[in-house]
Motif scaffolding. Structure first.
Motif, PDB file in Angstrom:
ATOM      1  N   SER A 198     120.216  27.447   1.466  1.00 18.51           N
ATOM      2  CA  SER A 198     120.451  28.848   1.532  1.00 18.51           C
ATOM      3  C   SER A 198     120.747  29.853   0.399  1.00 18.51           C
ATOM      4  O   SER A 198     121.245  30.021  -0.123  1.00 18.51           O
ATOM      5  N   GLY A 199     119.488  30.736   0.893  1.00 21.31           N
ATOM      6  CA  GLY A 199     119.140  31.780  -0.482  1.00 21.31           C
ATOM      7  C   GLY A 199     118.538  31.370  -1.608  1.00 21.31           C
ATOM      8  O   GLY A 199     118.558  30.457  -1.798  1.00 21.31           O
ATOM      9  N   ILE A 200     118.094  31.993  -2.585  1.00 18.31           N
ATOM     10  CA  ILE A 200     117.560  31.347  -3.868  1.00 18.31           C
ATOM     11  C   ILE A 200     118.461  32.794  -4.717  1.00 18.31           C
ATOM     12  O   ILE A 200     119.059  33.701  -4.787  1.00 18.31           O
ATOM     13  N   VAL A 201     118.440  32.241  -5.689  1.00 19.60           N
ATOM     14  CA  VAL A 201     118.788  32.798  -7.275  1.00 19.60           C
ATOM     15  C   VAL A 201     116.934  32.645  -8.152  1.00 19.60           C
ATOM     16  O   VAL A 201     116.420  31.773  -7.451  1.00 19.60           O
ATOM     17  N   GLY A 202     117.349  33.644  -8.341  1.00 21.66           N
ATOM     18  CA  GLY A 202     116.116  34.135  -9.589  1.00 21.66           C
ATOM     19  C   GLY A 202     114.815  35.022  -9.085  1.00 21.66           C
ATOM     20  O   GLY A 202     115.515  35.388  -7.767  1.00 21.66           O
ATOM     21  N   GLU A 203     113.697  35.372  -9.670  1.00 18.43           N
ATOM     22  CA  GLU A 203     112.215  36.159  -8.691  1.00 18.43           C
ATOM     23  C   GLU A 203     111.777  35.023  -7.070  1.00 18.43           C
ATOM     24  O   GLU A 203     112.081  34.119  -7.269  1.00 18.43           O
ATOM     25  N   PRO A 204     112.015  35.740  -6.793  1.00 21.89           N
ATOM     26  CA  PRO A 204     112.159  35.033  -5.142  1.00 21.89           C
ATOM     27  C   PRO A 204     110.731  35.206  -4.990  1.00 21.89           C
ATOM     28  O   PRO A 204     109.308  35.416  -5.177  1.00 21.89           O
ATOM     29  N   PRO A 205     110.086  33.745  -4.249  1.00 26.72           N
ATOM     30  CA  PRO A 205     107.919  33.981  -4.017  1.00 26.72           C
ATOM     31  C   PRO A 205     107.732  34.482  -3.435  1.00 26.72           C
ATOM     32  O   PRO A 205     108.720  35.468  -2.355  1.00 26.72           O
ATOM     33  N   PRO A 206     106.579  35.003  -3.683  1.00 27.23           N
ATOM     34  CA  PRO A 206     105.988  36.428  -3.020  1.00 27.23           C
ATOM     35  C   PRO A 206     105.554  35.952  -1.925  1.00 27.23           C
ATOM     36  O   PRO A 206     105.167  34.734  -1.462  1.00 27.23           O
ATOM     37  N   PHE A 213     114.588  32.098   3.835  1.00 28.09           N
ATOM     38  CA  PHE A 213     115.048  31.630   2.483  1.00 28.09           C
ATOM     39  C   PHE A 213     116.287  30.542   3.408  1.00 28.09           C
ATOM     40  O   PHE A 213     116.993  29.345   2.664  1.00 28.09           O
ATOM     41  N   ASP A 214     116.613  31.046   4.332  1.00 31.85           N
ATOM     42  CA  ASP A 214     118.041  30.288   5.335  1.00 31.85           C
ATOM     43  C   ASP A 214     117.310  29.127   5.922  1.00 31.85           C
ATOM     44  O   ASP A 214     118.876  28.750   6.279  1.00 31.85           O
ATOM     45  N   HIS A 215     116.159  29.001   5.634  1.00 29.92           N
ATOM     46  CA  HIS A 215     115.360  28.062   6.683  1.00 29.92           C
ATOM     47  C   HIS A 215     115.100  26.523   5.651  1.00 29.92           C
ATOM     48  O   HIS A 215     114.773  26.284   6.006  1.00 29.92           O
ATOM     49  N   GLY A 216     115.358  26.930   4.677  1.00 28.37           N
ATOM     50  CA  GLY A 216     115.025  26.665   3.411  1.00 28.37           C
ATOM     51  C   GLY A 216     113.804  26.283   3.264  1.00 28.37           C
ATOM     52  O   GLY A 216     113.734  25.296   2.324  1.00 28.37           O
ATOM     53  N   VAL A 217     113.373  27.364   3.787  1.00 23.66           N
ATOM     54  CA  VAL A 217     111.700  27.449   3.210  1.00 23.66           C
ATOM     55  C   VAL A 217     111.319  28.027   2.075  1.00 23.66           C
ATOM     56  O   VAL A 217     111.996  28.747   1.143  1.00 23.66           O
ATOM     57  N   GLN A 218     110.680  27.251   1.285  1.00 29.45           N
ATOM     58  CA  GLN A 218     110.537  27.643  -0.418  1.00 29.45           C
ATOM     59  C   GLN A 218     111.668  27.882  -1.623  1.00 29.45           C
ATOM     60  O   GLN A 218     111.912  28.503  -2.471  1.00 29.45           O
ATOM     61  N   VAL A 219     112.967  27.127  -1.045  1.00 28.43           N
ATOM     62  CA  VAL A 219     114.178  26.687  -1.166  1.00 28.43           C
ATOM     63  C   VAL A 219     114.461  25.582  -2.123  1.00 28.43           C
ATOM     64  O   VAL A 219     114.049  24.750  -1.025  1.00 28.43           O
ATOM     65  N   PHE A 224     117.797  27.444  -5.326  1.00 23.78           N
ATOM     66  CA  PHE A 224     118.591  27.577  -4.393  1.00 23.78           C
ATOM     67  C   PHE A 224     119.836  27.986  -4.367  1.00 23.78           C
ATOM     68  O   PHE A 224     120.693  27.635  -5.980  1.00 23.78           O
ATOM     69  N   ARG A 225     121.077  28.943  -3.926  1.00 26.44           N
ATOM     70  CA  ARG A 225     122.008  29.511  -3.863  1.00 26.44           C
ATOM     71  C   ARG A 225     122.828  28.813  -3.952  1.00 26.44           C
ATOM     72  O   ARG A 225     124.070  28.598  -4.781  1.00 26.44           O
ATOM     73  N   ARG A 226     122.670  28.440  -2.564  1.00 30.48           N
ATOM     74  CA  ARG A 226     124.064  27.157  -1.667  1.00 30.48           C
ATOM     75  C   ARG A 226     123.516  26.393  -0.856  1.00 30.48           C
ATOM     76  O   ARG A 226     122.135  26.460  -0.196  1.00 30.48           O
ATOM     77  N   ALA A 227     123.876  25.317  -1.224  1.00 30.45           N
ATOM     78  CA  ALA A 227     123.328  24.249   0.025  1.00 30.45           C
ATOM     79  C   ALA A 227     124.982  23.862   0.782  1.00 30.45           C
ATOM     80  O   ALA A 227     126.299  23.574   0.299  1.00 30.45           O
ATOM     81  N   THR A 228     125.222  24.123   1.984  1.00 26.90           N
ATOM     82  CA  THR A 228     125.897  24.063   2.718  1.00 26.90           C
ATOM     83  C   THR A 228     125.987  22.679   3.233  1.00 26.90           C
ATOM     84  O   THR A 228     124.717  22.052   3.944  1.00 26.90           O
ATOM     85  N   ASP A 245     130.674  32.054  -2.586  1.00 26.08           N
ATOM     86  CA  ASP A 245     130.561  31.202  -1.491  1.00 26.08           C
ATOM     87  C   ASP A 245     131.516  30.976  -0.791  1.00 26.08           C
ATOM     88  O   ASP A 245     131.322  30.750   0.941  1.00 26.08           O
ATOM     89  N   CYS A 246     132.047  30.508  -1.613  1.00 30.21           N
ATOM     90  CA  CYS A 246     133.634  29.343  -0.881  1.00 30.21           C
ATOM     91  C   CYS A 246     134.705  30.392   0.198  1.00 30.21           C
ATOM     92  O   CYS A 246     134.650  29.460   0.869  1.00 30.21           O
ATOM     93  N   VAL A 247     134.877  31.045  -0.244  1.00 25.36           N
ATOM     94  CA  VAL A 247     135.713  32.139   0.671  1.00 25.36           C
ATOM     95  C   VAL A 247     134.796  33.208   1.559  1.00 25.36           C
ATOM     96  O   VAL A 247     135.773  33.537   2.612  1.00 25.36           O
ATOM     97  N   GLN A 248     134.072  33.480   1.956  1.00 21.37           N
ATOM     98  CA  GLN A 248     132.755  34.455   2.532  1.00 21.37           C
ATOM     99  C   GLN A 248     132.396  33.242   3.582  1.00 21.37           C
ATOM    100  O   GLN A 248     131.390  33.840   5.217  1.00 21.37           O
ATOM    101  N   LEU A 249     131.672  32.195   3.705  1.00 16.32           N
ATOM    102  CA  LEU A 249     131.475  31.644   4.972  1.00 16.32           C
ATOM    103  C   LEU A 249     132.661  30.840   5.702  1.00 16.32           C
ATOM    104  O   LEU A 249     133.479  30.347   5.334  1.00 16.32           O
ATOM    105  N   ASP A 250     131.882  30.480   7.367  1.00 16.36           N
ATOM    106  CA  ASP A 250     132.566  30.561   8.273  1.00 16.36           C
ATOM    107  C   ASP A 250     131.762  29.484   9.007  1.00 16.36           C
ATOM    108  O   ASP A 250     131.211  29.255   9.148  1.00 16.36           O
TER     109      ASP A 250
END
Length: 306
Positions: A198-206, A213-219, A224-228, A245-250
């Motif tokens: 979920s999420g990405i780092v760097g320049e997002p794909p156009p 991105f939270d569906h794993g599409v184009q990540v 990737f920003r994070r993997a759960t 992220d480790c303290v923000q997700l529930d």
């Protein structure tokens, strides 16, 4: 009884068991055909002879890949068991390594990925049989996961033969943070995809809507920003390039990423909705969203439950 088990699991049974009820049963929600049913763990997350090798002029090999994959799973299962017994938030380094190799295997043997690759092969050579294509795709797992795993501690082997790209990214020291999420009362879900980006780092794909991105599409591995990683009803990993992220997700967020990254099914114990009514409501919302969005990237995968 057949000489070789025909149910080849692409989701480890030791993981599924950690989400099942006391009777070893799971409630399974399939995506595109919207089926829901109760099943024993052994009947979930498998393909009949899905890891069999079919070589010309030989008998089918139903056991070699299964045995090799089982070795990786056994090492990871011991690490997960040790992690589950503890209470620490940070994941010890000796546990990260076997789990990283398991995730590399999961990433490579994703049935959705194999579907996409199969379709690409068929578009270029329509004369190949399904068994021939399966064998070719499994040899990639041999080359990029199983052989490097076997040589991982052999200092005499060339480094390139011991290297796997996903393992290298996941174990990239201070650049990647590993933490545990342990909901006190449980409530986590499992799906066919354990590595949920979920999420990405760097320049997002156009031209890609950011929510995809939270569906794993184009990540992928490098953006990737994070993997759960759901490892049980009461245990998940958060592997992230952002330590916050480790303290923000529930549990609700982790479950949402599990639903959005899975391509076939979501599963939980039969009494899970009664124990977690709010999360059960969230699940229905996430399933509706996934069923609306997923046809844009599933490419006809999953219409028959697989």
């Amino acid at each position: 009884m057949p000489a070789h088990p025909k149910k080849h699991h692409f989701v480890p049974q030791f993981i599924l068991e950690r989400f099942a009820g006391p009777d070893g049963k799971l409630v399974v929600h399939q995506y595109m055909n919207e089926r829901q049913f109760t099943s024993a763990v052994v009947n979930v997350g498998h393909r009949n002879y899905g890891h069999s090798l079919y070589w010309p002029n030989r008998e089918p090999d139903h056991s070699s890949m299964e045995a090799a994959m089982a070795s990786i799973e056994e090492e990871a299962a011991a690490a997960v068991k040790e992690l589950a017994r503890g209470r620490q938030r940070e994941v010890p380094h000796d546990i990260r390594r076997p789990v990283a190799w398991l995730l590399a295997l999961q990433y490579q043997r994703s049935r959705f990925l194999m579907h996409l690759l199969s379709e690409r092969v068929r578009s270029k050579d329509s004369d190949l049989s399904a068994n021939e294509i399966q064998t070719g795709l499994l040899t990639l797992i041999l080359a990029y996961v199983i052989h490097p795993w076997c040589l991982r501690d052999d200092d005499d082997a060339p480094f390139k033969d011991r290297w796997n790209s996903l393992v290298a990214v996941l174990l990239a020291g201070a650049d990647v943070h590993w933490s545990c999420y342990r909901p006190r009362n449980g409530g986590l879900l499992v799906g066919d995809n354990l590595l949920c980006f979920s999420g990405i780092v760097g320049e997002p794909p156009p031209h890609i809507p950011p929510k995809l991105f939270d569906h794993g599409v184009q990540v992928g591995l490098h953006n990737f920003r994070r993997a759960t990683v759901p490892l049980g009803d009461d245990l998940a990993l958060i592997i992230s390039r952002d330590a916050g992220d480790c303290v923000q997700l529930d549990a609700a967020a982790i479950n949402r990423f599990t639903v959005f990254n899975s391509r076939e099914f979501i599963a939980h114990a039969p009494n899970w909705p009664d124990r977690h009514p709010d999360l059960a409501h969230d699940l229905q919302t996430s399933l509706r969203t996934q069923r609306l969005v997923a046809p844009a990237f599933l490419q006809n995968y999953g219409s028959n439950g697989r």
